[in-house]
Structures are given as C-alpha cells and as structure tokens.
Design an enzyme around this catalytic site. Structure first.
Site, PDB file in Angstrom:
ATOM      1  N   GLY A 221       0.814  -1.209   0.000  1.00 27.01           N
ATOM      2  CA  GLY A 221       0.000   0.000   0.000  1.00 27.01           C
ATOM      3  C   GLY A 221       0.844   1.252   0.000  1.00 27.01           C
ATOM      4  N   GLY A 224       2.143   5.633   4.462  1.00 25.53           N
ATOM      5  CA  GLY A 224       1.267   6.275   5.436  1.00 25.53           C
ATOM      6  C   GLY A 224      -0.091   5.637   5.577  1.00 25.53           C
ATOM      7  N   THR A 225      -0.314   4.512   4.897  1.00 26.99           N
ATOM      8  CA  THR A 225      -1.628   3.896   5.000  1.00 26.99           C
ATOM      9  C   THR A 225      -1.739   3.009   6.241  1.00 26.99           C
ATOM     10  OG1 THR A 225      -0.798   2.295   3.411  1.00 26.99           O
ATOM     11  CG2 THR A 225      -2.363   3.913   2.600  1.00 26.99           C
ATOM     12  N   GLY A 226      -0.661   2.848   6.970  1.00 28.29           N
ATOM     13  CA  GLY A 226      -0.747   2.107   8.228  1.00 28.29           C
ATOM     14  C   GLY A 226      -0.208   0.694   8.177  1.00 28.29           C
ATOM     15  N   LYS A 227       0.752   0.435   7.290  1.00 29.59           N
ATOM     16  CA  LYS A 227       1.300  -0.916   7.191  1.00 29.59           C
ATOM     17  C   LYS A 227       2.084  -1.287   8.442  1.00 29.59           C
ATOM     18  CE  LYS A 227       3.354   0.138   3.287  1.00 29.59           C
ATOM     19  NZ  LYS A 227       2.819   1.478   3.070  1.00 29.59           N
ATOM     20  N   THR A 228       2.944  -0.367   8.874  1.00 29.16           N
ATOM     21  CA  THR A 228       3.718  -0.619  10.087  1.00 29.16           C
ATOM     22  C   THR A 228       2.781  -0.806  11.270  1.00 29.16           C
ATOM     23  OG1 THR A 228       5.315   0.904   9.147  1.00 29.16           O
ATOM     24  CG2 THR A 228       5.666   0.238  11.422  1.00 29.16           C
ATOM     25  N   HIS A 442      -9.816  34.100 -11.311  1.00 35.16           N
ATOM     26  CA  HIS A 442      -9.340  32.760 -11.638  1.00 35.16           C
ATOM     27  C   HIS A 442     -10.092  31.711 -10.829  1.00 35.16           C
ATOM     28  CE1 HIS A 442      -5.987  29.824 -12.576  1.00 35.16           C
ATOM     29  NE2 HIS A 442      -6.529  29.258 -11.498  1.00 35.16           N
ATOM     30  N   GLU A 443     -10.150  31.948  -9.523  1.00 29.39           N
ATOM     31  CA  GLU A 443     -10.808  30.956  -8.669  1.00 29.39           C
ATOM     32  C   GLU A 443     -12.298  30.870  -8.955  1.00 29.39           C
ATOM     33  OE1 GLU A 443      -9.173  28.815  -7.177  1.00 29.39           O
ATOM     34  OE2 GLU A 443      -7.239  29.827  -7.254  1.00 29.39           O
ATOM     35  N   ASP A 519      -2.989  23.859 -12.675  1.00 26.46           N
ATOM     36  CA  ASP A 519      -4.247  23.459 -13.314  1.00 26.46           C
ATOM     37  C   ASP A 519      -3.959  22.792 -14.649  1.00 26.46           C
ATOM     38  OD1 ASP A 519      -5.430  24.783 -11.253  1.00 26.46           O
ATOM     39  OD2 ASP A 519      -5.833  26.608 -12.414  1.00 26.46           O
TER      40      ASP A 519
HETATM   41  P1  ADP Z   1       3.190   2.955   6.555  1.00 23.05           P
HETATM   42  O1  ADP Z   1       3.972   1.943   7.296  1.00 23.05           O
HETATM   43  O2  ADP Z   1       2.106   2.363   5.700  1.00 23.05           O
HETATM   44  O3  ADP Z   1       3.980   3.962   5.794  1.00 23.05           O
HETATM   45  P2  ADP Z   1       2.501   3.775   9.191  1.00 23.05           P
HETATM   46  O4  ADP Z   1       1.958   2.522   9.710  1.00 23.05           O
HETATM   47  O5  ADP Z   1       3.883   4.129   9.585  1.00 23.05           O
HETATM   48  O6  ADP Z   1       2.382   3.817   7.620  1.00 23.05           O
HETATM   49  O7  ADP Z   1       1.503   4.953   9.587  1.00 23.05           O
HETATM   50  C1  ADP Z   1       1.944   6.163  10.118  1.00 23.05           C
HETATM   51  C2  ADP Z   1       0.976   6.690  11.133  1.00 23.05           C
HETATM   52  O8  ADP Z   1      -0.276   7.019  10.532  1.00 23.05           O
HETATM   53  C3  ADP Z   1       0.619   5.687  12.203  1.00 23.05           C
HETATM   54  O9  ADP Z   1       1.527   5.731  13.250  1.00 23.05           O
HETATM   55  C4  ADP Z   1      -0.758   6.137  12.638  1.00 23.05           C
HETATM   56  O10 ADP Z   1      -0.688   7.150  13.600  1.00 23.05           O
HETATM   57  C5  ADP Z   1      -1.336   6.712  11.382  1.00 23.05           C
HETATM   58  N1  ADP Z   1      -2.215   5.752  10.717  1.00 23.05           N
HETATM   59  C6  ADP Z   1      -2.019   5.226   9.493  1.00 23.05           C
HETATM   60  N2  ADP Z   1      -3.026   4.403   9.151  1.00 23.05           N
HETATM   61  C7  ADP Z   1      -3.867   4.368  10.199  1.00 23.05           C
HETATM   62  C8  ADP Z   1      -5.099   3.683  10.464  1.00 23.05           C
HETATM   63  N3  ADP Z   1      -5.653   2.852   9.566  1.00 23.05           N
HETATM   64  N4  ADP Z   1      -5.679   3.885  11.656  1.00 23.05           N
HETATM   65  C9  ADP Z   1      -5.136   4.709  12.554  1.00 23.05           C
HETATM   66  N5  ADP Z   1      -3.989   5.378  12.362  1.00 23.05           N
HETATM   67  C10 ADP Z   1      -3.348   5.233  11.210  1.00 23.05           C
HETATM   68 ZN    ZN Z   2      -6.428  27.340 -10.685  1.00 27.60          ZN
END
Ligand code: ADP
Ligand code: ZN
Length: 632
Positions: A221, A224-228, A442-443, A519
């Site tokens: 993924g 920042g989607t929460g894999k860790t 513009h906006e 844009d």
């Molecule tokens: P990845 O490993 O995918 O890059 P992380 O697991 O490090 O992302 O996510 C970073 C932070 O974002 C987490 O420590 C948490 O605070 C927040 N976060 C990401 N996904 C979630 C989720 N599904 N629910 C709650 N917090 C989340």
């Molecule tokens: Zn614009």
C-alpha cells in the site's frame, strides 16, 4: 491556484524500540591489540637506539673496568662503556644484553658498585614487573573506554560493536501495545491477518491437521496507509515480540554486511519465538535480480540470505515474517513464491468510513468541543492516508492550545486540514490589487463552471488567502459521497473546471498568468489518461496506449505504443484540452455578469462558502439559459 486535494507525504514516525545490549567483546579486543601494538613499537624504537651485545661482551667490559654506567632492568641490562661515553656524552647506556641466567642481580649490583660503576637498579627500585602489568592494565582499560565511546558515537552500537551484527538497527519491542483497535478501517487486511494471530497463539492447532502456515505476508500500500501500524497490531494482538528493521538498513557500505545482518536478525528472532519480524521497505533488498531495476551484488547477497533464512526456519516455531512495500511489482519473483511472501495483503487508502474511523481513533484522547463534526472532515479529506489524518488531528490540537482554548473545535480541524493539505495560510503575502483581482477571477472561474455544470462535484469553499504551498488561492470541491468510478461526462466536466481558471483570466482581462500552471498540468494528465487508459477518445476508442507500472507508488503510466501513435495521442490530448478550454470560455462569457458579481464578492470577503456561491448561482439560474453540455 489549485483545486483542492492532494496528500501529504507520510510523516509517520518509527518509535524507538528496545535496543539489545551492545557487545563489549569487540572494543575490548581492539583495545588489547592496540596496546600490544603500541608496546611493541616502543620496544622496537628503544631497541634501535641501543646496540645489542652478548653476555660475554658485558662481562669483558666489566672485568676490564671499562663500564661507566649500568642500568639493571627486569628483562635486560643496559650499559655504557667508558669509550662510548667519551665518544658521545649525550648518549646513555648505549649497549644492552640479556640477564645472566640464574644470576643474582643483587650480588651483581653490589659487585658493580664496588667497582665504582654507576648503577641504576630498576628491578629493586619499583617492582617493575608489577608496575608494568599494572600500567598495561590501565592502558587497556583507557583504550577500551575510548573505543567504546567512539563506537557508540558512530551510530548506535556502531561500526565496531555492530560489525556484522544487526543489533545496531533492529528494534525489538517485547510488547507493541498496539492492537487492532488502534487501526481504523482496513477490515479486509485485518481479516487476513487474523489467521496469523491465531496461529501465533496456537500453532499446534494447525500443525495437528498438517496445515502449513504462511511464513510471510506482504503488506502492500501507499506510504502512510498504516502498514507498520498493522504489523505492530498483529504482534500486539498475538502478544508476541515485534522485531522491525527497514530494508534500507540491510543495504550496507561493506559487502556481505547485509547478509550477515539478515542472519543475525533471524537468529535473534529464533531465540524469542514466537514473534513477528517486520521488514519495512522490503523493495530495497527484494528488488528483482534481473538488471532492469539496477540491482547489485551486495543487494543480491542480502536477498539470497533472506530467502534462505525464510526457507530455513521451521514454520511450527512461530516466526512470522511481515514485509511492507509500495512497489510490489519490482520485487523478485523468488520472494513471492509459495512458502515465502506468498500472501499479499492490500492496505488501501481509506474510504470515507475508514477516514472517519481513523479520525475517531486519533481524537480518542483529545478533548473535542461540541461543534465538531468529524464526518465533514472525513468528507473533505478524500485521498488522504492515515498518517495525514493523524497529522491533521495533531495540528488541530496544537492550534487549540495556541488559541488558548480547552478543547479542539471544528474550526481548528478545518484550518489544520488546510495546513496539512494545502499548506498554512500565509498572512503576510501582499498581493497587488491587480493580482488579487486576477486570483479572484481565476478561482471564481473554476468554481462557477463547477457550479453551473451537471456532472461536477459541489464546490465547498473558494478562497484567495494565499497558502505557503505557493497556491495564491484555491477552490475546494467536496464529493457528496465516496466515488470509485467516474463517467466520461464527469471527467470532461472536470477538465472544463480545471481550465476554468485560465479561461476566466482570458475572458475578463485578455491575459494569461503563471498561476494556472498546476491546473494545466492536472488537466493535461487527466486528458492523457482519458485518451491512453480510459478509452474515452473518439480517435483511439478502446485501444490502450499506456500501462500503469507503479500502481501503489505514483500510479505513473508509461506509453506502450509506437512513436507515431504516441504523436497521435499527443494531438488527441491537445484536442480534448482545446475543446474544454473553448467550452470553459464560452460558459464564462455567457455568464459574465455572474462571474463579475461573485468575483467582486470574493474580493471583499476573501473566502466564500459553497452555499454562498450557490445562492448567487441559483438566484440567477432562472434568468439564464441552461448551460449546454458541449462535447469536446
Ligand atoms: P506505513 O507503514 O504504511 O507507511 P505507518 O503505519 O507508519 O504507515 O503509519 C503512520 C501513522 O499514521 C501511524 O503511526 C498512525 O498514527 C497513522 N495511521 C495510518 N493508518 C492508520 C489507520 N488505519 N488507523 C489509525 N492510524 C493510522
Ligand atoms: Zn487554478
């Protein structure tokens, strides 16, 4: 001058886990070697100052009364003959010889003194053997401390303590303290991981039937989607230790280091099994070994070691390997073979409900005032990942503190949404009046087209307050509901909306500004996608001329057609854009009065809401002919 949306880079932080104790053995060895080397050098230097003679030379000199000066040491006799002393008075004790075996040194000393020789007895004077051992010990001790300090400073347990060990970078947490409750949304991923947890709890249940459990799973993924977080939650749920290391840590300066790190990691893990090993950014080591993505021998060695470790451990031991990547397509096929990372768990960007849940998770410990409506925030943050949302909530809390309030209110959340998504409001940017007018028109150009068209997403806010991201103003559109599919009509509307800003500049002032560059980029890439991937052009129909390679990274598409076709594609893209631009100009010209009115209003108020915009448009609507749905 942006339409809204876009997401922040991942700003998740890796918590410092417990670091295993560094080894003291290596620095001690190094200290010892250094001291020995030092004393050997001293010895050689000293020796080179003297001439080595034989025992008989010494006694000959003694018997013939030639001795001027003698120094008795525990391991040798230094002496100077009268002849030498006369030659070079600055030199002292120019010759040396060994000790007479079984000789009585005290008797020798007495004898020499009786003969009138100056004697300096080091042996009796200061117990030199003990002194020497003592001084060596002190030297070794000091060296050891120095070495230890040095290696600490060079990052963790450092080059010395960590030679070939993964200790320096492995983070082991006995208990992560994270559970599935802390991970919002991601229900499918959780479900797939549930089995692993169950297995860690109770491996016998599986082995009794003869079922083989997956040794590894790949979490795929965007950043920042929460894999860790998910991997930690698995460890937390199963209540087992969590080892984490990043793939890039394996890639070392010294060849062979990565492989030895891998070995060490699995050894450590085996000691505390059952446990979870989490390898972040596995693409750094697991990159395909064919040369297309530029691998090297160090990385290959590391990968081979990883493969053999994964094959090597007994599944019943209870080690589960989780790895994360956002580029699964570049991974070596060997990693994905059955018995290795054969499970793929997709960790998607959260949908509306997911975002709402994420916001709820992160606001659990935060005082919220009553006016807070998290659903609205969730609606506004389409495309944002969990890390963005966590950041947003934190920014809101910080703002509330700055404002001296006791609780976070909706405004804090909205403002920090803008901080996270569009950069902070820049209070001190001074625009000239003309610039301000241009930005306003513009906006409103964007907003008005979106408001007048059928297939567009409603506008929620227009502002000409500049942001640090460089946008001088922006128009925010908010989808009413989560959408996964877009129709051709909607995309054409989006194109017209995107070029609406430039169209307004052209229609009203007859000039073109640089403010439309973003844009234009977005419109162009949308038009290109329509032609090459979505089959929405007349010319190419359903023929695809590009394919996406990095679906989870940037979604970038690469052309896979002949040069001639590519040139035709460019023409077709241009035609789409031209059509959209012409339409936009027409719509704005036809609604010129509305455009002027709303722009003037925006100039005064700086920020207007979607409702205010619609009030203008609706008041006017009956008087106006319905806008045509022009084809390109
Ligand atoms: P990845 O490993 O995918 O890059 P992380 O697991 O490090 O992302 O996510 C970073 C932070 O974002 C987490 O420590 C948490 O605070 C927040 N976060 C990401 N996904 C979630 C989720 N599904 N629910 C709650 N917090 C989340
Ligand atoms: Zn614009």
């Amino acid at each position: 001058m942006d339409l809204n949306r876009g997401n922040n880079p991942n700003n998740g932080k890796k918590p410092e886990g417990e670091r295993p104790k560094g080894s003291y053995f290596t620095p001690l060895m190094i200290a010892l070697i250094l001291v020995l080397l030092f004393s050997w050098i001293m010895n050689t230097v000293e020796k080179s100052q003297y001439t080595e003679t034989t025992m008989s030379d010494f006694f000959e000199a003694k018997n013939s009364g030639q001795l001027a000066e003698v120094e008795l040491r525990y391991d040798r006799i230094l002496y100077m003959t009268k002849e030498e002393a006369a030659k070079d008075p600055s030199r002292q004790k120019a010759c040396y010889t060994g000790l007479p075996s079984g000789g009585d040194m005290l008797a020798l000393e007495r004898e020499l003194i009786a003969e009138g020789v100056t004697v300096n007895n080091q042996i009796v004077e200061d117990n030199s053997m003990i002194m020497m051992i003592l001084s060596y010990a002190i030297m070794i001790g000091a060296m050891f401390l120095l070495m230890n300090m040095l290696t600490k400073r060079m990052g963790g347990d450092g080059i010395m303590g960590g030679m070939g060990k993964s200790k320096a970078k492995v983070y082991m947490e006995k208990q992560t303290g994270v559970t599935f409750k802390d991970v919002a949304g991601q229900d499918e991923a959780k479900e797939s991981l549930q089995e692993i947890i169950d297995f860690l709890h109770n491996p016998q249940k599986y082995t009794a039937i003869g079922a083989k459990l997956p040794k590894g799973a790949l979490l795929v993924g965007s950043p920042g989607t929460g894999k860790t977080l998910l991997a930690k939650a698995v460890a937390g749920e199963a209540n087992v230790p969590f080892f984490s290391i990043s793939g890039s840590d394996f890639v070392e300066m010294f060849v062979g280091m990565g492989a030895s790190r891998v070995r060490d990691l699995f050894q450590q893990a085996a000691k505390v099994a059952p446990c979870i090993i989490f390898i972040d950014e596995i693409d750094a080591v697991g990159r395909s070994r064919d040369s297309r993505y530029g691998s090297n021998s160090e990385q290959e060695q590391t990968l081979n070691q990883l493969l053999s470790e994964i094959d090597g451990f007994e599944p019943s031991k209870g080690i589960v390997c989780l790895a994360a990547t956002n580029r699964p397509e570049i991974l070596d096929k060997a990693l994905l073979r059955p018995g290795r990372f054969d499970r793929r768990i997709i960790v998607d960007r959260p949908n509306l409900q997911g975002r709402l849940d994420t916001l709820k998770v992160h606001t659990r410990k935060i005082k919220l005032s009553e006016d807070v409506d998290l659903r609205k925030i969730a609606q506004a943050t389409a495309g944002a990942v969990g890390a963005d949302l966590a950041n947003l909530v934190n920014e809101a809390a910080l703002r509330a503190v700055r404002m001296g309030r006791q609780a976070v209110n909706q405004e804090d959340l909205l403002v920090s949404f803008e901080t996270v998504i569009a950069g902070t409001e820049k209070k001190n940017t001074v625009l000239t009046d003309m610039e301000k007018r241009l930005v306003a028109y513009h906006e409103v150009g964007h907003a008005l087209i979106a408001a007048l068209e059928k297939h567009s997403q409603p506008v929620s806010k227009i502002t000409i307050v500049p942001h640090t991201s460089g946008a001088l103003g922006y128009t925010m559109q908010m989808p009413e509901e989560e959408k996964f599919l877009s129709t051709a009509d909607e995309l054409r509307t989006e194109l017209r909306t995107l070029v609406g800003g430039r169209a307004a500049e052209q229609v009203v002032f007859g000039i073109q500004t640089t403010g439309a560059s973003n844009d234009i980029q977005r419109a162009t890439s949308l038009a290109r996608n329509m032609v090459t991937q979505y089959g929405m052009s007349e010319k190419f129909g359903l023929m695809s001329t590009a394919s996406v390679q990095n679906q989870y990274l940037d979604g970038q598409a690469y052309m896979d057609c002949s040069q001639e076709t590519a040139a035709e594609v460019d023409k077709e893209v241009m035609r789409l854009l031209d059509g959209a631009y012409t339409d936009a100009k027409r719509i704005l010209t036809e609604n010129r009065q509305l455009l002027d009115e709303i722009s003037e209003f925006l100039l005064v108020k700086e920020t207007i809401t979607g409702d205010e915009l619609m009030a203008y448009v609706n008041a006017d609507k009956n008087a106006l002919p319905a806008p045509e749905q022009g084809e390109e």
